[in-house]
Design a protein around this motif. Structure first.
Motif, PDB file in Angstrom:
ATOM      1  N   VAL A   1       1.686  11.779 -11.522  1.00 53.84           N
ATOM      2  CA  VAL A   1       0.664  12.447 -10.699  1.00 53.84           C
ATOM      3  C   VAL A   1      -0.159  13.395 -11.575  1.00 53.84           C
ATOM      4  O   VAL A   1      -1.391  13.382 -11.541  1.00 53.84           O
ATOM      5  N   VAL A   2       0.547  14.186 -12.367  1.00 49.37           N
ATOM      6  CA  VAL A   2      -0.142  15.147 -13.237  1.00 49.37           C
ATOM      7  C   VAL A   2      -1.021  14.395 -14.237  1.00 49.37           C
ATOM      8  O   VAL A   2      -2.186  14.744 -14.455  1.00 49.37           O
ATOM      9  N   PHE A   3      -0.462  13.340 -14.820  1.00 48.23           N
ATOM     10  CA  PHE A   3      -1.222  12.584 -15.816  1.00 48.23           C
ATOM     11  C   PHE A   3      -2.471  11.957 -15.196  1.00 48.23           C
ATOM     12  O   PHE A   3      -3.578  12.069 -15.732  1.00 48.23           O
ATOM     13  N   LEU A   4      -2.294  11.293 -14.051  1.00 43.93           N
ATOM     14  CA  LEU A   4      -3.436  10.616 -13.432  1.00 43.93           C
ATOM     15  C   LEU A   4      -4.484  11.625 -12.955  1.00 43.93           C
ATOM     16  O   LEU A   4      -5.692  11.375 -13.059  1.00 43.93           O
ATOM     17  N   ALA A   5      -4.025  12.761 -12.462  1.00 40.68           N
ATOM     18  CA  ALA A   5      -4.984  13.807 -12.048  1.00 40.68           C
ATOM     19  C   ALA A   5      -5.849  14.207 -13.238  1.00 40.68           C
ATOM     20  O   ALA A   5      -7.075  14.360 -13.113  1.00 40.68           O
ATOM     21  N   GLU A   6      -5.225  14.315 -14.404  1.00 43.63           N
ATOM     22  CA  GLU A   6      -5.983  14.669 -15.609  1.00 43.63           C
ATOM     23  C   GLU A   6      -6.913  13.532 -16.041  1.00 43.63           C
ATOM     24  O   GLU A   6      -8.022  13.770 -16.529  1.00 43.63           O
TER      25      GLU A   6
ATOM     26  N   TYR B   1      -5.247   2.996   0.861  1.00 44.53           N
ATOM     27  CA  TYR B   1      -4.895   4.310   0.312  1.00 44.53           C
ATOM     28  C   TYR B   1      -4.684   5.322   1.436  1.00 44.53           C
ATOM     29  O   TYR B   1      -5.583   5.544   2.246  1.00 44.53           O
ATOM     30  N   ALA B   2      -3.509   5.907   1.474  1.00 42.90           N
ATOM     31  CA  ALA B   2      -3.255   7.005   2.414  1.00 42.90           C
ATOM     32  C   ALA B   2      -3.638   8.311   1.716  1.00 42.90           C
ATOM     33  O   ALA B   2      -3.643   8.373   0.479  1.00 42.90           O
ATOM     34  N   PRO B   3      -3.948   9.352   2.469  1.00 44.30           N
ATOM     35  CA  PRO B   3      -4.318  10.619   1.828  1.00 44.30           C
ATOM     36  C   PRO B   3      -3.179  11.159   0.968  1.00 44.30           C
ATOM     37  O   PRO B   3      -2.007  10.969   1.286  1.00 44.30           O
ATOM     38  N   GLY B   4      -3.548  11.837  -0.126  1.00 47.55           N
ATOM     39  CA  GLY B   4      -2.530  12.490  -0.947  1.00 47.55           C
ATOM     40  C   GLY B   4      -1.969  13.702  -0.218  1.00 47.55           C
ATOM     41  O   GLY B   4      -2.421  14.043   0.875  1.00 47.55           O
TER      42      GLY B   4
ATOM     43  N   LEU C   1      -5.910  13.106  -5.108  1.00 46.53           N
ATOM     44  CA  LEU C   1      -6.444  11.761  -5.397  1.00 46.53           C
ATOM     45  C   LEU C   1      -5.415  10.908  -6.133  1.00 46.53           C
ATOM     46  O   LEU C   1      -5.247   9.712  -5.840  1.00 46.53           O
ATOM     47  N   ALA C   2      -4.742  11.539  -7.106  1.00 49.16           N
ATOM     48  CA  ALA C   2      -3.742  10.795  -7.886  1.00 49.16           C
ATOM     49  C   ALA C   2      -2.620  10.300  -6.984  1.00 49.16           C
ATOM     50  O   ALA C   2      -2.190   9.137  -7.081  1.00 49.16           O
ATOM     51  N   GLU C   3      -2.158  11.160  -6.105  1.00 47.29           N
ATOM     52  CA  GLU C   3      -1.071  10.767  -5.191  1.00 47.29           C
ATOM     53  C   GLU C   3      -1.509   9.593  -4.313  1.00 47.29           C
ATOM     54  O   GLU C   3      -0.736   8.672  -4.055  1.00 47.29           O
TER      55      GLU C   3
ATOM     56  N   LEU D   1      -3.641   7.241  -4.972  1.00 47.17           N
ATOM     57  CA  LEU D   1      -3.628   5.964  -5.729  1.00 47.17           C
ATOM     58  C   LEU D   1      -2.199   5.504  -5.999  1.00 47.17           C
ATOM     59  O   LEU D   1      -1.879   4.317  -5.864  1.00 47.17           O
ATOM     60  N   LEU D   2      -1.359   6.454  -6.389  1.00 49.46           N
ATOM     61  CA  LEU D   2       0.002   6.068  -6.802  1.00 49.46           C
ATOM     62  C   LEU D   2       0.895   5.695  -5.620  1.00 49.46           C
ATOM     63  O   LEU D   2       1.885   4.992  -5.794  1.00 49.46           O
ATOM     64  N   ASP D   3       0.537   6.180  -4.434  1.00 53.94           N
ATOM     65  CA  ASP D   3       1.349   5.868  -3.253  1.00 53.94           C
ATOM     66  C   ASP D   3       0.849   4.634  -2.500  1.00 53.94           C
ATOM     67  O   ASP D   3       1.327   4.332  -1.401  1.00 53.94           O
ATOM     68  N   ALA D   4      -0.110   3.953  -3.060  1.00 54.83           N
ATOM     69  CA  ALA D   4      -0.638   2.746  -2.405  1.00 54.83           C
ATOM     70  C   ALA D   4       0.481   1.705  -2.282  1.00 54.83           C
ATOM     71  O   ALA D   4       1.520   1.823  -2.942  1.00 54.83           O
ATOM     72  N   PRO D   5       0.294   0.691  -1.441  1.00 54.92           N
ATOM     73  CA  PRO D   5       1.337  -0.335  -1.286  1.00 54.92           C
ATOM     74  C   PRO D   5       1.756  -0.954  -2.627  1.00 54.92           C
ATOM     75  O   PRO D   5       0.977  -0.938  -3.588  1.00 54.92           O
ATOM     76  N   PRO D   6       2.958  -1.492  -2.677  1.00 55.10           N
ATOM     77  CA  PRO D   6       3.466  -2.065  -3.939  1.00 55.10           C
ATOM     78  C   PRO D   6       2.494  -3.079  -4.540  1.00 55.10           C
ATOM     79  O   PRO D   6       1.899  -3.875  -3.810  1.00 55.10           O
ATOM     80  N   ASP D   7       2.379  -3.026  -5.842  1.00 50.43           N
ATOM     81  CA  ASP D   7       1.350  -3.817  -6.504  1.00 50.43           C
ATOM     82  C   ASP D   7       1.815  -4.215  -7.904  1.00 50.43           C
ATOM     83  O   ASP D   7       2.415  -3.407  -8.617  1.00 50.43           O
ATOM     84  N   SER D   8       1.523  -5.437  -8.268  1.00 47.72           N
ATOM     85  CA  SER D   8       1.933  -5.934  -9.585  1.00 47.72           C
ATOM     86  C   SER D   8       1.307  -5.125 -10.711  1.00 47.72           C
ATOM     87  O   SER D   8       1.953  -4.863 -11.719  1.00 47.72           O
ATOM     88  N   THR D   9       0.058  -4.720 -10.556  1.00 48.80           N
ATOM     89  CA  THR D   9      -0.608  -4.050 -11.677  1.00 48.80           C
ATOM     90  C   THR D   9      -0.104  -2.627 -11.879  1.00 48.80           C
ATOM     91  O   THR D   9      -0.383  -2.028 -12.905  1.00 48.80           O
ATOM     92  N   ARG D  10       0.620  -2.088 -10.904  1.00 50.65           N
ATOM     93  CA  ARG D  10       1.226  -0.777 -11.109  1.00 50.65           C
ATOM     94  C   ARG D  10       2.720  -0.928 -11.392  1.00 50.65           C
ATOM     95  O   ARG D  10       3.465   0.053 -11.446  1.00 50.65           O
ATOM     96  N   GLY D  11       3.154  -2.161 -11.579  1.00 45.11           N
ATOM     97  CA  GLY D  11       4.541  -2.407 -11.986  1.00 45.11           C
ATOM     98  C   GLY D  11       5.558  -2.109 -10.907  1.00 45.11           C
ATOM     99  O   GLY D  11       6.693  -1.724 -11.196  1.00 45.11           O
TER     100      GLY D  11
END
Lengths: 441, 364
Positions: free
Chosen positions: B130-135, B260-263, B272-274, B276-286
């Protein structure tokens, strides 16, 4: 397996296996020393350290057969920080190296078919298919692979490993640690380094929990020191290739790189490369080249074509062409300076962010251009590896820039690092013949 | 009773022209995950580039090998043939090795006339992400400032976030209501995918208009979940209908995996980072296989789907790795599936249609 049987097997491995391997090494060393035993018209005799390499690799896999009965086992990607695992007493297995062994022994296709039959597409990385095929079938040329207790995937070589290890995690039902290294389109930022450092610290905590023991700082420093020393020696080994004629080829390096990839942090790895370096330096002093009658010198880019290493090395040597360096083997040496044994985790974050595969296409071009200069090479072969997109995308521009801006002839050779079905010997031979003509024009 | 007319969706080029003529700037954004609000806070319209399909890919052939995914090859060809000249910046989020390579080739070699920016979306769930993506998002915003000349205040960013979240809710409502919306799949996807280029405030009324037509009865046909990347070429949707199928659940990377649900954080960048990262499971996010399986199974259960269609772009490693375990898991739960691979630069093959028909026949 009962404890008694495990102990018996362990003893068999420790004593009988070791003894047999040592005997075989001594036999091979004696054979190499016999005058007139080497008859090749293309190549100098193998290095006298070669039998020792075979012993190291065989012993590594021999230990692996029963490793899961004796202690924690981790399966890790080739670019993953491994020092903390070694320091924690893990037996570390590198599925990519195992894949390479399968490729060299020409069983990768047969093992991959197990994965393909289970639905894994032929468009997937052939290392991954070989490894998944081995996991599903138990088939391997090394006897048996130990079951992992922990999986560690570091994305600094590709995103593929992350997906591949997800498959392994679901198959073995063991924890998977992902160390995610942001791709460096340019230079690394503090936030990149900090992000990786935090992940390594988290990985250590998971590895400690799985192993049931704590990481000793002094042991980690010792392992990191050995890792750095071995990496420095490996770099020097490769740099002997700058001599004319080159005492070692990249084909030799593909084989001799096994310890630096899968046995980093061990004293015997340091000892092995020290001995190898001494021998190569002696060959440089004697003016002895690995390829007899070296006429042209080339750089190799990308992974080897494992099932055709020998074929290709002979093809080149027939024309007096020596493959004096490769970006691939160089990757395990070029970051030696970044390793700091006094600050093992902090420096690991930097080291493991910077492999060539985690850097932009322009950086790779600059690396190749530098290697061409440093090794006085006449050209470059870029292996366009169907199985390795991060290494291969960008090569078409790199080839073009090498040719136009640097005036270096470069050949794009289509193949696959482990799937012989994606390699046409006839096509490759004809592309190489045309390239040799360009080199000699 | 005749089905209602679908809302009229403005064409992409029309939207771009209108935005341009009002003095707005434009960002061409490649797949998959990024925050629209960051662009909008710069009064910049993000327009997504999923290929586009059906174009001549030969302009990119000098840069990319034939075994590179079609979205990446088409995108590069589109850039090189001037298709994105209208954009002020090209943004390449890091979705996979091939998109990574495209970003790098654009930066180092192909060098389009407009600047290229990248965005690294971390893999694997962990707090540091979260911290990394926010940056990363902050860094992207700084890059956008160089072009827009705007440095959005936190309030402006929050306003942009609120607008996008409202549109995201409308999209999620659309996806949930799909079995009860009496529109052909092609019409539904035309509206839902307009999120790829319409401003949030224009998308939301469209989505709400479609939702207003919701009926109690489910659409007739064999209900299926659609997974994969992107429904291109679009006549694939017609092929589903012709074979008697109706798409009731969506797990496409271009759509359902971007619900995308709200962070949670007050800090807008972390928020914003949360998201994106909390979106439904996805291959591109591993995401793990188990998470992806559970998600697709839930989609099928909630929508009453009988089968899953994995509609893939050829050479898409992230998707291909999951398939055997996903399909086996679905099979164990009584859900049949089929894999259809296509090249977005080409038309739908007869073989693909036959495979689809065979699946639907087997569950009808």
């Amino acid at each position: 397996m009962t404890l008694g049987l495990a102990k018996y097997q362990h003893l068999a491995v420790s004593f009988l296996g070791r003894g047999a391997l040592r005997y075989e090494r001594l036999r091979q060393e004696a054979k190499l020393k016999r005058k007139g035993s080497w008859k090749s018209e293309r190549f100098a005799p193998p290095l006298s350290t070669s039998p020792r390499l075979k012993e190291l690799i065989s012993l590594h896999y021999l230990k692996g057969r029963t490793a899961d009965e004796r202690g924690p086992v981790a399966w890790v990607t080739s670019g993953a920080p491994v020092e903390f695992l070694v320091a924690l007493g893990y037996y570390v297995l590198y599925p990519e190296n195992h894949g390479a062994v399968c490729g060299i022994r020409r069983v990768s296709e047969k093992i991959s078919v197990h994965a393909e039959d289970a639905g894994y597409s032929r468009d997937l990385c052939s290392y991954a298919r070989t490894d998944i095929g081995a996991a599903l079938s138990g088939e391997t040329p090394v006897g048996r692979l130990p079951r992992p207790d922990l999986l560690v995937a570091c994305t600094n070589i590709c995103q593929t490993v992350l997906l591949w290890y997800q498959v392994l995690a679901a198959h073995f039902r063991v924890p998977l640690v992902i160390i995610d290294t942001p791709f460096l389109y340019g230079e690394a930022t503090e936030r990149d380094i900090d992000f990786v450092r935090k992940q390594i610290e988290e990985a250590v905590a998971v590895a400690e929990r799985v192993a049931g023991r704590s990481l000793s700082e002094s042991r980690l420093m010792q392992v990191t020191r050995r890792s750095k020393e071995a990496t420095e020696l490996w770099l020097k080994v490769m740099e002997t290739g700058k001599a004319k004629p080159a005492p070692i080829t990249a084909f030799d390096e593909f084989i001799h790189m096994a310890p630096i990839v899968e046995m980093r942090g061990e004293q015997f790895t340091v000892d092995y490369y020290r001995a190898m370096l001494q021998e190569l330096e002696a060959r440089v002093r004697q003016g002895s080249g690995a390829v007899l009658r070296e006429r042209k010198r080339l750089i190799w880019d990308n992974l080897p074509i494992w099932p055709r290493v020998r074929w290709l090395s002979e093809k080149l040597a027939d024309r007096g062409v020596s493959l004096v360096a490769s970006t691939y083997t160089n990757a395990w040496g070029e970051l030696a300076d970044l390793v700091d044994p006094e600050h093992p985790l902090e420096s690991a974050a930097k080291v493991y962010l910077h492999p060539i595969l985690n850097r932009g296409t322009g950086h790779k071009l600059a690396t190749m251009e530098k290697m061409v200069r440093d090794y006085q090479a006449d050209g470059v072969i870029l292996h366009s590896d169907r199985s390795c997109k991060p290494y291969s995308i960008g090569q078409m521009d790199q080839r073009e820039r090498l040719g136009t801006a640097a005036g270096v002839p470069a050949l794009l050779l289509e193949a696959d690092h482990n799937d012989p079905r994606s390699f046409s010997e006839e096509q490759a031979a004809s592309r190489l013949a045309a390239f040799f003509e360009v080199l000699e024009a | 009773m005749a089905p209602p007319n679908p809302p009229l969706v403005p064409r992409r080029d029309e939207v771009i022209r209108r935005h341009r003529s009002s003095g707005g700037r434009l960002a061409a954004v490649l797949p998959i995950h990024y925050s629209r609000a960051v662009f909008r806070a710069h009064r910049m319209l993000p327009v997504e580039v999923w290929g586009p399909p059906g174009i001549d890919t030969s302009p990119g052939d000098a840069h990319l090998q034939s075994y590179t995914c079609g979205i990446v090859r088409s995108s590069l060809a589109f850039v090189l043939s001037g298709g994105l000249d209208v954009a002020d910046i090209i943004v390449v989020p890091h979705g996979c090795d091939s998109l990574q390579g495209l970003g790098s080739v654009l930066l180092d070699f192909a060098k389009p006339r407009q600047p290229v920016a990248t965005l690294y979306v971390p893999r694997g769930p962990r707090s540091a992400s979260v911290v990394f993506l926010a940056e990363e998002l902050r860094a992207l915003s700084r890059r956008l400032s160089e072009i827009s000349g705007i440095e959005p205040t936190l309030d402006e960013l929050r306003q942009a976030i609120a607008r996008e979240e409202s549109a995201d809710r409308a999209l999620a409502d659309l996806l949930d209501a799909r079995p009860h919306l009496p529109f052909a799949d092609a019409d539904f996807y035309r509206v839902a995918r307009a999120r790829e280029y319409l401003p949030a405030e224009d998308f939301e009324p469209l989505a709400r208009a479609m939702l207003a037509e919701r009926v109690a009865a489910k659409r007739p046909g064999i209900p299926v979940v659609l997974s994969g990347l992107v429904p291109e070429p679009m006549n694939f949707l017609g092929a589903v209908a012709d074979a008697g199928g109706v798409i009731v659940g969506d797990d496409l990377a271009c759509l359902g995996r971007r619900r995308y649900a709200p962070g949670r954080s007050d800090d807008p960048w972390k928020h914003l980072a949360e998201s994106l990262l909390d979106a439904p499971p996805d291959s591109t996010r591993g995401s793990s296989t188990a998470d992806r399986l559970a998600w697709i199974e839930k989609l099928a259960t909630d929508s009453g789907a009988k089968a899953v269609v994995f509609y893939l772009v050829k050479f898409c490693e992230p998707e291909l790795f999951y398939l055997p375990q996903l399909r086996q898991g679905l099979e164990e739960r009584g859900l049949k599936s089929v894999v259809i691979e296509t090249d977005i630069a080409e038309s739908l093959s007869h073989q693909a249609v036959t495979r689809l028909e065979a699946l639907l026949e087997s569950v009808s």
